[in-house]
Design a protein around this motif. Structure first.
Motif, short mmCIF file in Angstrom:
data_model
loop_
_atom_site.label_atom_id
_atom_site.label_comp_id
_atom_site.label_asym_id
_atom_site.label_seq_id
_atom_site.Cartn_x
_atom_site.Cartn_y
_atom_site.Cartn_z
N ALA A 1 33.18 36.63 41.60
CA ALA A 1 32.34 36.09 40.21
C ALA A 1 32.49 36.96 39.03
N VAL A 2 33.12 38.30 39.26
CA VAL A 2 33.30 39.32 38.18
C VAL A 2 34.43 38.95 36.89
N TYR A 3 35.90 38.36 38.01
CA TYR A 3 37.16 37.69 37.48
C TYR A 3 36.62 36.84 36.45
N LEU A 4 35.86 35.96 37.07
CA LEU A 4 35.68 34.58 36.32
C LEU A 4 35.02 34.51 35.01
N THR A 5 34.29 35.59 34.47
CA THR A 5 33.64 35.80 33.90
C THR A 5 34.92 36.14 32.46
N ILE A 6 35.80 36.19 32.82
CA ILE A 6 36.70 35.92 31.86
C ILE A 6 37.73 34.70 31.35
N GLU A 7 37.64 34.01 32.71
CA GLU A 7 38.42 33.19 32.70
C GLU A 7 37.86 31.73 31.91
N THR A 8 36.16 31.86 31.41
CA THR A 8 35.26 31.32 31.10
C THR A 8 34.92 31.05 30.10
N ALA A 71 28.98 46.88 33.01
CA ALA A 71 29.78 45.93 32.38
C ALA A 71 29.58 44.24 31.96
N VAL A 72 28.91 44.17 33.45
CA VAL A 72 28.88 42.74 33.21
C VAL A 72 27.50 42.77 32.66
N TRP A 73 26.46 43.31 33.39
CA TRP A 73 25.42 42.86 32.50
C TRP A 73 25.19 42.82 31.42
N SER A 74 26.37 44.15 30.44
CA SER A 74 26.57 44.31 28.71
C SER A 74 27.51 43.14 28.27
N ARG A 75 27.98 42.73 29.00
CA ARG A 75 29.29 40.97 28.62
C ARG A 75 30.36 41.70 28.44
N ASN A 77 33.25 41.42 30.06
CA ASN A 77 33.81 41.04 30.98
C ASN A 77 35.27 41.48 31.33
N ALA A 78 35.76 42.51 30.27
CA ALA A 78 37.49 42.91 30.71
C ALA A 78 36.97 44.19 31.56
N LEU A 79 35.85 45.03 31.44
CA LEU A 79 35.74 46.63 31.68
C LEU A 79 34.86 45.95 33.51
N GLY A 80 34.48 44.96 33.16
CA GLY A 80 33.84 44.80 34.50
C GLY A 80 34.90 43.99 35.80
N VAL A 82 38.31 44.94 35.46
CA VAL A 82 38.61 46.61 35.55
C VAL A 82 38.19 46.88 36.32
N SER A 83 36.96 47.00 36.62
CA SER A 83 36.38 48.14 37.57
C SER A 83 36.06 47.67 39.30
N ALA A 84 35.62 46.50 38.37
CA ALA A 84 35.22 46.00 39.94
C ALA A 84 36.94 46.17 40.94
N ILE A 85 37.77 45.76 40.38
CA ILE A 85 39.27 45.38 40.80
C ILE A 85 39.37 47.29 41.66
N ALA A 86 39.03 47.94 40.45
CA ALA A 86 39.41 49.91 40.95
C ALA A 86 38.27 50.07 42.00
N GLY A 87 37.44 49.26 41.94
CA GLY A 87 36.41 50.01 42.99
C GLY A 87 36.52 48.75 44.40
#
Length: 168
Positions: A1-8, A71-75, A77-80, A82-87
């Protein structure tokens, strides 16, 4: 879902945002519960997590998860993303290093899991041939779904489905 916030965009983006926040909450609860369970039920992995340099992976995963959540909370999305992938990468690396030298504790270690040289050469040939099909297929997939879609941009006629001249 984090990844798709950028795509939509719009309402769908908000739906993925809500799902990402719910997944983060579930992940935090389950991850917190997993640590004491690992201590009693998987002592080899627990020992690997806390006795080596790998102990730093637990707080690093937590920090990256919190960054992704913020990052997701504060919209942002790109940082969200990257940090999700790194996590996830840090968590998987920590898990792998915690059970080193085993792939599956205590039955399979790296030395016994290694393939023969002939098998590795055959795998390289198969991967090279597969790459000849995979790369063009991925290019076509991304060109179709990430490129300019005439149906979405309104370049198709409403009733005929034929391509109409655009104003570009």
């Amino acid at each position: 879902a984090v990844y798709l916030t950028i795509e939509t965009e719009g309402e769908l983006q908000e739906d993925f945002r809500r799902r990402a926040l719910a997944a983060a909450a579930a992940f935090a609860v389950l991850g917190t519960l997993a640590l004491p369970i690992a201590r009693s039920e998987a002592p080899e992995i627990w020992y690997g997590l806390v006795s080596r340099e790998t102990w730093t992976f637990i707080p690093a995963t937590a920090v990256l998860g919190l960054v992704a959540l913020w990052a997701v909370w504060s919209r942002r999305n790109a940082l969200g993303r990257v940090s999700a992938i790194a996590g996830v990468a840090v968590m998987l690396a920590g898990w792998a290093l915690a059970q080193y030298p085993y792939l599956i504790v205590p039955d399979l270690d790296y030395a016994t899991a290694a393939a023969t040289p002939a098998m590795m050469k055959a795998a390289l040939v198969v991967y090279a041939v597969g790459e000849l099909f995979l790369i063009p297929s991925l290019w076509l997939l991304f060109a179709l779904f990430k490129g300019k879609n005439p149906a979405v941009t309104g370049e198709f006629g409403a009733s005929t489905g034929e391509l109409q001249p655009s104003d570009h």
